[in-house]
Scaffold this motif. Structure first.
Motif, PDB file in Angstrom:
ATOM      1  N   MET A 121     -27.772 -20.277 100.658  1.00 31.38           N
ATOM      2  CA  MET A 121     -27.196 -19.653  99.470  1.00 31.38           C
ATOM      3  C   MET A 121     -25.844 -20.263  99.206  1.00 31.38           C
ATOM      4  N   SER A 122     -25.100 -19.684  98.298  1.00 32.42           N
ATOM      5  CA  SER A 122     -23.863 -20.286  97.834  1.00 32.42           C
ATOM      6  C   SER A 122     -22.977 -19.224  97.234  1.00 32.42           C
ATOM      7  N   PHE A 123     -21.753 -19.618  96.953  1.00 35.30           N
ATOM      8  CA  PHE A 123     -20.860 -18.791  96.165  1.00 35.30           C
ATOM      9  C   PHE A 123     -20.206 -19.676  95.127  1.00 35.30           C
ATOM     10  N   VAL A 124     -20.570 -19.464  93.870  1.00 34.29           N
ATOM     11  CA  VAL A 124     -19.992 -20.173  92.736  1.00 34.29           C
ATOM     12  C   VAL A 124     -19.356 -19.105  91.867  1.00 34.29           C
ATOM     13  N   GLN A 125     -18.083 -19.285  91.521  1.00 33.17           N
ATOM     14  CA  GLN A 125     -17.362 -18.274  90.773  1.00 33.17           C
ATOM     15  C   GLN A 125     -16.504 -18.923  89.701  1.00 33.17           C
ATOM     16  N   ALA A 126     -16.221 -18.155  88.648  1.00 34.06           N
ATOM     17  CA  ALA A 126     -15.381 -18.668  87.572  1.00 34.06           C
ATOM     18  C   ALA A 126     -14.613 -17.529  86.922  1.00 34.06           C
ATOM     19  N   PHE A 127     -13.353 -17.796  86.609  1.00 38.82           N
ATOM     20  CA  PHE A 127     -12.556 -16.939  85.748  1.00 38.82           C
ATOM     21  C   PHE A 127     -12.259 -17.764  84.510  1.00 38.82           C
ATOM     22  N   PHE A 128     -12.412 -17.149  83.346  1.00 37.53           N
ATOM     23  CA  PHE A 128     -12.135 -17.911  82.137  1.00 37.53           C
ATOM     24  C   PHE A 128     -11.625 -17.016  81.032  1.00 37.53           C
TER      25      PHE A 128
END
Length: 192
Positions: free
Chosen positions: A1-8
């Motif tokens: 699995m993974s952790f991909v995150q974004a604030f925009f």
């Protein structure tokens, strides 16, 4: 699995992903895998899942971005992902996309086989979050941590503060699920 995150927000995007990648069978193949890519300086695509699937998707996205406008690519990918059938290898695949070519940032998150997507274009000072984490860390737990980090940070005045929140969030998620997320992060920040 993974952790991909974004604030925009309306004028920026900040994407961060850990570097741990597996082969879909529980074997770690990389500690520094790149889980998102930036195409033409205006299209950001991130994905969770096995490295084999990620690499295939990244190649497909590059081909599409070289042929079509970003908005059309987002629509085509959303349709393909929504119509895909989950299997043992890709039941947890989630994508995050950003089109930075317009006057504001448009972000999207979608899980494989689901036609429901979150498509957002923030206005003014509003800051949005999109993320996909490991199955064994609840979204409610991640959202509670985000709220705690926002409160601790106070008024957000620059992307460096957001990057710091992202780093702390990644550290938290990796402490909750160390077999699927690590702290070898890659970051992308862009103002438009």
């Amino acid at each position: 699995m993974s952790f991909v995150q974004a604030f925009f927000g309306e004028k920026f995007v900040s994407v961060m992903a850990d570097g741990l990648a597996g082969d879909g069978k529980g074997n770690i193949i990389s500690e520094y895998f790149e889980k998102f890519k930036v195409y033409n300086d205006d299209f950001v695509f991130g994905v969770t899942g096995s490295s084999r699937i990620m690499e295939t998707i990244f190649d497909d996205v590059e081909r599409l971005v070289n042929q079509y406008p970003n908005g059309r690519v987002m629509g085509m990918l959303a349709n393909t992902i929504g119509n895909a059938k989950p299997s043992d290898n890709i039941d947890f695949l989630t994508v995050i996309m950003f089109d930075l070519s317009g006057e504001s940032v448009v972000g999207m998150i979608q899980k494989i086989g689901e036609t429901d997507i979150s498509l957002m274009a923030p206005r003014g000072q509003e800051i949005k979050y999109l993320g996909s984490g490991p199955k064994d860390v609840s979204a409610d737990l991640i959202n509670a941590k985000i709220a705690s980090l926002w409160k601790e940070a106070g008024e957000i005045s620059d992307v460096a503060q957001i990057k710091n929140i992202q780093l702390k969030l990644n550290e938290f998620v990796s402490s909750q699920s160390p077999s699927t997320v690590n702290n070898n992060v890659k970051t992308f920040i862009k103002f438009i």
